[in-house]
Design a protein around this motif. Sequence first.
Motif, PDB file in Angstrom:
ATOM      1  N   THR A  62       0.819  -1.213   0.000  1.00 18.68           N
ATOM      2  CA  THR A  62       0.000   0.000   0.000  1.00 18.68           C
ATOM      3  C   THR A  62       0.856   1.268   0.000  1.00 18.68           C
ATOM      4  OG1 THR A  62      -0.103   0.074   2.412  1.00 18.68           O
ATOM      5  CG2 THR A  62      -1.849  -1.130   1.279  1.00 18.68           C
ATOM      6  N   LEU A  63       2.130   1.117   0.223  1.00 18.09           N
ATOM      7  CA  LEU A  63       3.001   2.278   0.403  1.00 18.09           C
ATOM      8  C   LEU A  63       3.164   3.137  -0.853  1.00 18.09           C
ATOM      9  CD1 LEU A  63       5.825   0.698   2.596  1.00 18.09           C
ATOM     10  CD2 LEU A  63       3.820   2.002   3.338  1.00 18.09           C
ATOM     11  N   SER A  64       2.900   2.578  -2.014  1.00 21.25           N
ATOM     12  CA  SER A  64       3.155   3.318  -3.247  1.00 21.25           C
ATOM     13  C   SER A  64       1.974   4.147  -3.755  1.00 21.25           C
ATOM     14  CB  SER A  64       3.581   2.351  -4.353  1.00 21.25           C
ATOM     15  OG  SER A  64       2.507   1.463  -4.638  1.00 21.25           O
ATOM     16  N   ILE A  65       0.807   3.988  -3.175  1.00 19.26           N
ATOM     17  CA  ILE A  65      -0.346   4.749  -3.682  1.00 19.26           C
ATOM     18  C   ILE A  65      -0.166   6.232  -3.350  1.00 19.26           C
ATOM     19  CG2 ILE A  65      -1.902   4.516  -1.678  1.00 19.26           C
ATOM     20  CD1 ILE A  65      -4.079   3.868  -3.922  1.00 19.26           C
ATOM     21  N   THR A  66      -0.594   7.078  -4.271  1.00 25.82           N
ATOM     22  CA  THR A  66      -0.407   8.514  -4.105  1.00 25.82           C
ATOM     23  C   THR A  66      -1.718   9.194  -3.718  1.00 25.82           C
ATOM     24  OG1 THR A  66      -0.939   9.046  -6.409  1.00 25.82           O
ATOM     25  CG2 THR A  66       1.377   8.499  -5.898  1.00 25.82           C
ATOM     26  N   VAL A  67      -1.603  10.421  -3.238  1.00 25.73           N
ATOM     27  CA  VAL A  67      -2.790  11.213  -2.922  1.00 25.73           C
ATOM     28  C   VAL A  67      -3.628  11.407  -4.187  1.00 25.73           C
ATOM     29  CG1 VAL A  67      -3.616  13.481  -2.170  1.00 25.73           C
ATOM     30  CG2 VAL A  67      -1.734  12.382  -0.951  1.00 25.73           C
ATOM     31  N   ASP A  68      -2.984  11.687  -5.300  1.00 23.11           N
ATOM     32  CA  ASP A  68      -3.725  11.883  -6.554  1.00 23.11           C
ATOM     33  C   ASP A  68      -4.514  10.637  -6.952  1.00 23.11           C
ATOM     34  OD1 ASP A  68      -2.889  14.515  -6.816  1.00 23.11           O
ATOM     35  OD2 ASP A  68      -1.184  14.004  -8.078  1.00 23.11           O
ATOM     36  N   GLU A  69      -3.946   9.454  -6.755  1.00 21.26           N
ATOM     37  CA  GLU A  69      -4.663   8.215  -7.064  1.00 21.26           C
ATOM     38  C   GLU A  69      -5.839   8.029  -6.104  1.00 21.26           C
ATOM     39  OE1 GLU A  69      -1.108   5.490  -8.971  1.00 21.26           O
ATOM     40  OE2 GLU A  69      -1.177   5.736  -6.786  1.00 21.26           O
ATOM     41  N   MET A  70      -5.640   8.356  -4.842  1.00 23.52           N
ATOM     42  CA  MET A  70      -6.723   8.239  -3.859  1.00 23.52           C
ATOM     43  C   MET A  70      -7.860   9.203  -4.188  1.00 23.52           C
ATOM     44  SD  MET A  70      -6.081   5.793  -1.762  1.00 23.52           S
ATOM     45  CE  MET A  70      -7.288   6.126  -0.494  1.00 23.52           C
ATOM     46  N   ILE A  71      -7.518  10.387  -4.674  1.00 25.52           N
ATOM     47  CA  ILE A  71      -8.546  11.377  -5.022  1.00 25.52           C
ATOM     48  C   ILE A  71      -9.446  10.848  -6.129  1.00 25.52           C
ATOM     49  CG2 ILE A  71      -8.905  13.636  -6.110  1.00 25.52           C
ATOM     50  CD1 ILE A  71      -6.452  14.617  -4.454  1.00 25.52           C
ATOM     51  N   VAL A  72      -8.874  10.218  -7.141  1.00 24.01           N
ATOM     52  CA  VAL A  72      -9.675   9.671  -8.246  1.00 24.01           C
ATOM     53  C   VAL A  72     -10.661   8.627  -7.722  1.00 24.01           C
ATOM     54  CG1 VAL A  72      -9.570   8.298 -10.364  1.00 24.01           C
ATOM     55  CG2 VAL A  72      -7.928  10.148  -9.994  1.00 24.01           C
ATOM     56  N   LEU A  73     -10.181   7.725  -6.879  1.00 19.45           N
ATOM     57  CA  LEU A  73     -11.050   6.687  -6.323  1.00 19.45           C
ATOM     58  C   LEU A  73     -12.113   7.290  -5.411  1.00 19.45           C
ATOM     59  CD1 LEU A  73      -8.228   4.116  -5.526  1.00 19.45           C
ATOM     60  CD2 LEU A  73      -9.850   4.017  -7.429  1.00 19.45           C
ATOM     61  N   ALA A  74     -11.705   8.241  -4.583  1.00 23.34           N
ATOM     62  CA  ALA A  74     -12.643   8.886  -3.660  1.00 23.34           C
ATOM     63  C   ALA A  74     -13.747   9.616  -4.410  1.00 23.34           C
ATOM     64  CB  ALA A  74     -11.896   9.843  -2.740  1.00 23.34           C
ATOM     65  N   LYS A  75     -13.397  10.305  -5.476  1.00 24.56           N
ATOM     66  CA  LYS A  75     -14.405  11.014  -6.270  1.00 24.56           C
ATOM     67  C   LYS A  75     -15.460  10.056  -6.798  1.00 24.56           C
ATOM     68  CE  LYS A  75     -11.932  15.059  -8.013  1.00 24.56           C
ATOM     69  NZ  LYS A  75     -11.402  15.712  -9.234  1.00 24.56           N
ATOM     70  N   ALA A  76     -15.034   8.910  -7.289  1.00 29.00           N
ATOM     71  CA  ALA A  76     -15.979   7.923  -7.825  1.00 29.00           C
ATOM     72  C   ALA A  76     -16.949   7.465  -6.746  1.00 29.00           C
ATOM     73  CB  ALA A  76     -15.229   6.734  -8.411  1.00 29.00           C
ATOM     74  N   VAL A  77     -16.432   7.197  -5.560  1.00 28.22           N
ATOM     75  CA  VAL A  77     -17.283   6.729  -4.459  1.00 28.22           C
ATOM     76  C   VAL A  77     -18.221   7.839  -3.986  1.00 28.22           C
ATOM     77  CG1 VAL A  77     -17.271   5.867  -2.080  1.00 28.22           C
ATOM     78  CG2 VAL A  77     -15.662   4.935  -3.755  1.00 28.22           C
ATOM     79  N   VAL A  78     -17.697   9.046  -3.833  1.00 29.05           N
ATOM     80  CA  VAL A  78     -18.519  10.165  -3.359  1.00 29.05           C
ATOM     81  C   VAL A  78     -19.646  10.481  -4.343  1.00 29.05           C
ATOM     82  CG1 VAL A  78     -18.479  12.659  -2.905  1.00 29.05           C
ATOM     83  CG2 VAL A  78     -16.754  11.172  -1.884  1.00 29.05           C
ATOM     84  N   ILE A  79     -19.358  10.437  -5.627  1.00 26.19           N
ATOM     85  CA  ILE A  79     -20.390  10.706  -6.633  1.00 26.19           C
ATOM     86  C   ILE A  79     -21.537   9.701  -6.516  1.00 26.19           C
ATOM     87  CG2 ILE A  79     -20.872  10.563  -9.121  1.00 26.19           C
ATOM     88  CD1 ILE A  79     -18.071  11.905  -9.510  1.00 26.19           C
TER      89      ILE A  79
END
Length: 98
Positions: A62-79
Amino acid sequence: MSGISAKRVRTRHFFEAKTNGTPISALTSYDALSASIFDEAGIDMLLVGDSAANVVLGRDTTLSITVDEMIVLAKAVVIAARRALVVVDLPFGSYEAS
């Protein structure tokens, strides 16, 4: 929490549930499809976890995931989540210097 409500779940609802001894539900979601299914089923909280590095991106850690990658996933879930509270992990090391 008691029954499925159309109102968005907020942190105060978790406090009320704890005070009243009412169970809550939480699941992990990384995409709009699962988020909409879980939300419609009445799940109270959806976690977008840094485990997406393994589960979605196929990485060994899990150490390699970036904030930018998390934002993309979070946006999909929030929508997709109209009711559930969405909580998003911060990637390791993104919140402190050492």
